[in-house]
Design a protein around this motif. Structure first.
Motif, PDB file in Angstrom:
ATOM      1  N   UNK A  24      42.277   4.822  -1.992  1.00 49.90           N
ATOM      2  CA  UNK A  24      41.400   4.941  -0.827  1.00 49.90           C
ATOM      3  C   UNK A  24      40.076   5.606  -1.221  1.00 49.90           C
ATOM      4  N   UNK A  25      40.144   6.628  -2.068  1.00 50.38           N
ATOM      5  CA  UNK A  25      38.923   7.278  -2.559  1.00 50.38           C
ATOM      6  C   UNK A  25      38.043   6.261  -3.285  1.00 50.38           C
ATOM      7  N   UNK A  26      38.642   5.485  -4.193  1.00 50.57           N
ATOM      8  CA  UNK A  26      37.879   4.483  -4.944  1.00 50.57           C
ATOM      9  C   UNK A  26      37.283   3.433  -4.011  1.00 50.57           C
ATOM     10  N   UNK A  27      38.060   3.017  -3.021  1.00 50.13           N
ATOM     11  CA  UNK A  27      37.614   2.017  -2.046  1.00 50.13           C
ATOM     12  C   UNK A  27      36.406   2.540  -1.258  1.00 50.13           C
ATOM     13  N   UNK A  28      36.515   3.761  -0.729  1.00 46.18           N
ATOM     14  CA  UNK A  28      35.428   4.346   0.059  1.00 46.18           C
ATOM     15  C   UNK A  28      34.206   4.615  -0.811  1.00 46.18           C
ATOM     16  N   UNK A  29      34.430   5.077  -2.023  1.00 43.60           N
ATOM     17  CA  UNK A  29      33.312   5.374  -2.920  1.00 43.60           C
ATOM     18  C   UNK A  29      32.562   4.102  -3.308  1.00 43.60           C
ATOM     19  N   UNK A  30      33.289   3.029  -3.502  1.00 46.27           N
ATOM     20  CA  UNK A  30      32.644   1.745  -3.810  1.00 46.27           C
ATOM     21  C   UNK A  30      31.763   1.294  -2.645  1.00 46.27           C
TER      22      UNK A  30
ATOM     23  N   UNK B  40      27.624  12.446  -2.750  1.00 46.23           N
ATOM     24  CA  UNK B  40      28.904  11.902  -3.191  1.00 46.23           C
ATOM     25  C   UNK B  40      30.064  12.378  -2.335  1.00 46.23           C
ATOM     26  N   UNK B  41      31.129  11.627  -2.369  1.00 45.18           N
ATOM     27  CA  UNK B  41      32.343  11.990  -1.637  1.00 45.18           C
ATOM     28  C   UNK B  41      33.183  12.931  -2.489  1.00 45.18           C
ATOM     29  N   UNK B  42      33.642  13.997  -1.903  1.00 46.91           N
ATOM     30  CA  UNK B  42      34.490  14.934  -2.629  1.00 46.91           C
ATOM     31  C   UNK B  42      35.971  14.614  -2.448  1.00 46.91           C
ATOM     32  N   UNK B  43      36.329  14.105  -1.274  1.00 49.32           N
ATOM     33  CA  UNK B  43      37.735  13.827  -1.011  1.00 49.32           C
ATOM     34  C   UNK B  43      37.842  12.716   0.029  1.00 49.32           C
ATOM     35  N   UNK B  44      38.748  11.774  -0.214  1.00 45.45           N
ATOM     36  CA  UNK B  44      39.076  10.730   0.754  1.00 45.45           C
ATOM     37  C   UNK B  44      40.581  10.577   0.700  1.00 45.45           C
ATOM     38  N   UNK B  45      41.211  10.643   1.862  1.00 49.21           N
ATOM     39  CA  UNK B  45      42.670  10.558   1.853  1.00 49.21           C
ATOM     40  C   UNK B  45      43.223  10.051   3.175  1.00 49.21           C
TER      41      UNK B  45
ATOM     42  N   UNK C 165      40.945   8.161  14.524  1.00 43.84           N
ATOM     43  CA  UNK C 165      41.448   7.157  13.588  1.00 43.84           C
ATOM     44  C   UNK C 165      40.997   7.502  12.184  1.00 43.84           C
ATOM     45  N   UNK C 166      39.898   8.204  12.141  1.00 41.06           N
ATOM     46  CA  UNK C 166      39.344   8.677  10.890  1.00 41.06           C
ATOM     47  C   UNK C 166      38.520   9.899  11.202  1.00 41.06           C
ATOM     48  N   UNK C 167      38.226  10.653  10.181  1.00 43.51           N
ATOM     49  CA  UNK C 167      37.461  11.870  10.386  1.00 43.51           C
ATOM     50  C   UNK C 167      36.568  12.093   9.169  1.00 43.51           C
ATOM     51  N   UNK C 168      35.379  12.540   9.418  1.00 45.42           N
ATOM     52  CA  UNK C 168      34.468  12.898   8.338  1.00 45.42           C
ATOM     53  C   UNK C 168      34.121  14.371   8.494  1.00 45.42           C
TER      54      UNK C 168
ATOM     55  N   UNK D 240      30.816  20.042   0.930  1.00 41.24           N
ATOM     56  CA  UNK D 240      31.815  19.090   0.435  1.00 41.24           C
ATOM     57  C   UNK D 240      32.008  18.018   1.489  1.00 41.24           C
ATOM     58  N   UNK D 241      31.864  16.778   1.093  1.00 37.99           N
ATOM     59  CA  UNK D 241      32.001  15.638   1.998  1.00 37.99           C
ATOM     60  C   UNK D 241      33.408  15.075   1.895  1.00 37.99           C
TER      61      UNK D 241
END
Length: 172
Positions: free
Chosen positions: A47-53, A64-69, A81-84, A98-99
């Motif tokens: 998911x991190x790789x997907x969002x970062x792409x 840059x994104x620090x964490x996606x999970x 449904x999602x949170x930033x 930290x994003x």
């Protein structure tokens, strides 16, 4: 019916169409025909790789994104449904933010287009904080057809909450 809370902002005739499809057990078929493709983004790392792409493709200048999970604690009932988040911390003499993006765990099993919609939505918040015209224009730029996908995602949640999704899963 409380499941229609996802469609509250939509016109009554549109809600009635969804209600009729649900009542005649055709809503699941509609969704499956339109969104049969499943995704392979099953781990937090994927998911991190997907969002970062997606971020690199559309928001190169954004931090840059620090964490996606995937987060099993995000509660759809609270419309999350999602949170930033941008968590600011003092590091030495500097303030660092930290994003993070958290996606509700239910999207591990959702169609690929719906995961894409949620990630685009959360990424757009890094540039536009409010749900305003500029925000939705950015979403549409990052994902053409965003508005229809968001509506169909809401319809998917109505179907899922109706119990019809569990009946379909147990018969397949």
């Amino acid at each position: 019916m409380s499941a229609f809370r996802y469609l509250q902002g939509y016109p009554a005739p549109l809600q009635e169409q969804v209600r009729q499809l649900l009542a005649t057990d055709r809503l699941g078929d509609y969704l499956h025909r339109r969104y049969a493709e499943r995704h392979q983004v099953l781990s937090d790392k994927a998911l991190y790789n997907y969002a970062n792409e997606l971020k690199q493709r559309h928001l190169r200048n954004a931090p840059g994104l620090d964490k996606v999970l995937y987060d099993s604690k995000l509660d759809v009932v609270k419309n999350a449904l999602g949170m930033h988040t941008a968590i600011s911390r003092v590091h030495g003499g500097k303030l660092k933010a930290k994003k993070e993006i958290r996606v509700a765990a239910l999207f591990k099993d959702a169609p690929a287009a719906f995961l894409h919609t949620i990630v685009v939505h959360e990424l757009a918040h890094f540039r536009e904080f409010e749900h305003n015209k500029a925000f939705y224009q950015l979403c549409e730029h990052m994902l053409p057809g965003y508005h229809q996908l968001e509506f169909d995602l809401r319809v998917y949640l109505v179907w899922r909450d109706s119990g019809a999704a569990q009946q379909t899963d147990s018969t397949s």
